[in-house]
Scaffold this motif. Structure first.
Motif, PDB file in Angstrom:
ATOM      1  N   ARG A 194       8.202  22.983   9.302  1.00 60.39           N
ATOM      2  CA  ARG A 194       7.481  21.700   9.290  1.00 60.39           C
ATOM      3  C   ARG A 194       6.295  21.825   8.328  1.00 60.39           C
ATOM      4  NH1 ARG A 194       5.493  19.763  14.579  1.00 60.39           N
ATOM      5  NH2 ARG A 194       6.178  17.689  13.999  1.00 60.39           N
ATOM      6  N   ILE A 195       6.387  21.102   7.202  1.00 59.69           N
ATOM      7  CA  ILE A 195       5.320  21.118   6.201  1.00 59.69           C
ATOM      8  C   ILE A 195       4.435  19.893   6.426  1.00 59.69           C
ATOM      9  CG2 ILE A 195       4.782  21.093   3.746  1.00 59.69           C
ATOM     10  CD1 ILE A 195       7.458  22.356   3.202  1.00 59.69           C
ATOM     11  N   PRO A 196       3.134  20.077   6.726  1.00 59.10           N
ATOM     12  CA  PRO A 196       2.271  18.935   7.036  1.00 59.10           C
ATOM     13  C   PRO A 196       1.856  18.155   5.795  1.00 59.10           C
ATOM     14  CG  PRO A 196       1.008  20.966   7.122  1.00 59.10           C
ATOM     15  CD  PRO A 196       2.436  21.363   6.870  1.00 59.10           C
ATOM     16  N   ARG A 197       1.635  16.866   6.003  1.00 59.65           N
ATOM     17  CA  ARG A 197       1.122  15.996   4.932  1.00 59.65           C
ATOM     18  C   ARG A 197       0.121  15.032   5.561  1.00 59.65           C
ATOM     19  NH1 ARG A 197       2.653  10.918   2.527  1.00 59.65           N
ATOM     20  NH2 ARG A 197       4.301  10.693   4.087  1.00 59.65           N
ATOM     21  N   GLN A 208      -1.140  26.044  -2.900  1.00 60.87           N
ATOM     22  CA  GLN A 208      -1.766  24.831  -2.378  1.00 60.87           C
ATOM     23  C   GLN A 208      -1.023  24.254  -1.169  1.00 60.87           C
ATOM     24  OE1 GLN A 208      -4.712  23.628  -3.390  1.00 60.87           O
ATOM     25  NE2 GLN A 208      -4.783  25.403  -4.752  1.00 60.87           N
ATOM     26  N   ILE A 209       0.170  24.754  -0.884  1.00 63.88           N
ATOM     27  CA  ILE A 209       0.894  24.265   0.289  1.00 63.88           C
ATOM     28  C   ILE A 209       0.157  24.719   1.539  1.00 63.88           C
ATOM     29  CG2 ILE A 209       3.058  24.344   1.595  1.00 63.88           C
ATOM     30  CD1 ILE A 209       4.543  24.782  -0.982  1.00 63.88           C
ATOM     31  N   PRO A 210      -0.193  23.811   2.449  1.00 67.13           N
ATOM     32  CA  PRO A 210      -0.926  24.213   3.659  1.00 67.13           C
ATOM     33  C   PRO A 210      -0.043  25.074   4.569  1.00 67.13           C
ATOM     34  CG  PRO A 210      -0.235  21.912   3.798  1.00 67.13           C
ATOM     35  CD  PRO A 210       0.087  22.370   2.401  1.00 67.13           C
ATOM     36  N   PRO A 211      -0.658  25.752   5.532  1.00 65.46           N
ATOM     37  CA  PRO A 211       0.147  26.541   6.476  1.00 65.46           C
ATOM     38  C   PRO A 211       1.224  25.677   7.134  1.00 65.46           C
ATOM     39  CG  PRO A 211      -2.177  27.044   6.739  1.00 65.46           C
ATOM     40  CD  PRO A 211      -2.106  25.886   5.785  1.00 65.46           C
ATOM     41  N   VAL A 212       2.404  26.255   7.306  1.00 66.87           N
ATOM     42  CA  VAL A 212       3.540  25.516   7.838  1.00 66.87           C
ATOM     43  C   VAL A 212       3.813  25.956   9.270  1.00 66.87           C
ATOM     44  CG1 VAL A 212       4.550  25.155   5.571  1.00 66.87           C
ATOM     45  CG2 VAL A 212       5.194  27.185   6.891  1.00 66.87           C
TER      46      VAL A 212
END
Length: 390
Positions: A301-304, A245-249
């Motif tokens: 960089r992990i987006p939120r 579920q982690i979006p593309p980084v």
């Protein structure tokens, strides 16, 4: 008599002059006050705050490694005759990198072939003996014991042939090992040895390191707090489901530029590091152009995505005693210093948690020219235009 009249005339003139001066002074002050009161308020750009969708990023230091960082080591001992590549070169699988002197290995190969030939000749002789004794046994000329002895000798000769074949194959392998080849496509690292260097399987340093970098791994770590937030906020029942579920980084390089391809977080370590109190994650990035090399550093960089965030341009703020302030504009266009709570940052904006809300007005620029209580002439500016401008 004339003196008295003159004295009265001078006195009257003096009094008239003083009265006229006082009257003129009053009029001047009155006109100046009216002019000051009538001076227009100074114009300043004013921004009306609104709720927007914003994307913030969590950043983590990372180290880049090739999917395969392969130590190239010799499989035989000997002197390096030739080095066919240079440091940093891109090589293909099977390409020859080093040639080790093969004289002793070729001699061993020739010796093994000679032994094989002898063993084959002995086998042929043993087989002839078996064939010669068989009819004699059938005719009861000799006992079958002699046949069994002949067959045993034949089997021993066959074993000698098999042993010689193994020696030939081993010698052939050693000859092949004198040509050190690339086990995969990739880039070469430092080559610490020169032509004429003696190397062996026990040599501490490898001949070089080959990095297969068609894709690369980026390793980074979560603190305990980050990991707990991850497990609470990312949907999914298991850790594997949460990882999916982690979006593309994104990858920010050392010069703050953003690598053009996004990556995917795919693996998390099984335990925390006792010394650092952190747990390792691994993301994979495509690298078909070879822009990334092993050993590079940067930031993951992990987006939120944040919905309904009140955002304030950083240039519309100032800091005082570790607090961030804006100049709020009230209904009478008077400015007041107002502290704000900063929940996060993205691009050149603050995400505000307290202090101001959607619909409030703040001074966008020129804050150093204002102080609390100043009345301004507000000139509206658009947040959308500011974001496009960035």
């Amino acid at each position: 008599m004339n003196f008295k009249n003159n004295y009265k005339a001078v006195t009257i003139f003096t009094l008239s002059l003083v009265a006229g001066t006082l009257l003129l002074t009053r009029c001047t002050k009155s006109e100046g006050g009216e002019a000051a009161a009538a001076a227009p308020a100074q114009q300043f750009p004013v921004l009306v705050l609104a709720q927007k969708q914003a994307t913030t990023y969590q950043e983590f230091s990372t180290t880049i490694e090739g999917i395969q960082d392969i130590e190239i080591r010799p499989q035989v001992s000997g002197y390096i005759d030739r080095i066919l590549v240079d440091e940093g070169a891109y090589v293909q699988k099977g390409q020859t990198l080093f040639i080790i002197n093969d004289r002793i290995y070729r001699e061993a190969h020739n010796t093994a072939n000679a032994r094989l030939a002898t063993a084959k000749a002995n086998l042929a002789t043993a087989e002839l003996n078996v064939e010669k004794i068989k009819p004699l046994v059938s005719n009861n000329v000799v006992s079958d014991v002699q046949l069994k002895e002949a067959e045993a000798a034949r089997d021993a000769a066959q074993a000698s042939v098999n042993e010689a074949l193994a020696l030939v194959q081993s010698a052939s392998i050693n000859v092949g090992y004198t040509s050190v080849k690339a086990p995969a496509d990739g880039y070469l690292g430092k080559i610490p040895f020169k032509t004429g260097s003696l190397v062996s399987m026990s040599t501490v340093e490898p001949l070089t390191v080959l990095s297969a970098v068609k894709a690369v791994y980026a390793y980074f770590s979560f603190s305990e707090v980050d990991f707990l937030n991850f497990t609470k906020n990312i949907p999914g029942k298991t850790l594997e489901e949460k990882l999916r579920q982690i979006p593309p980084v994104a990858l920010a390089l050392a010069d703050n530029s953003i690598y053009p391809h996004t990556g995917k977080v795919e693996i998390v370590s099984g335990q925390f590091n006792d010394q650092t109190g952190a747990i390792a994650f691994r993301a994979i990035f495509p690298n078909a152009d070879g822009l990334l090399r092993s050993g590079l550093t940067g930031k993951i960089r992990i987006p939120r995505v944040v919905d309904g965030a009140v955002i304030v341009p950083q240039e519309s703020t100032f800091e005082l005693q570790d607090k961030v302030f804006v100049l709020a504009v009230d209904a009478k266009n008077m400015v007041t210093s107002t502290p704000i709570g900063v929940a996060d940052r993205f691009e050149n904006f603050y995400l505000v948690s307290t202090g101001v809300k959607s619909g409030d007005r703040i001074v966008y620029a020129g804050l150093d020219k204002l102080r609390d209580g100043t009345v301004i002439d507000p000139q509206p500016v658009s947040l959308d235009s500011l974001q496009k401008g960035k």
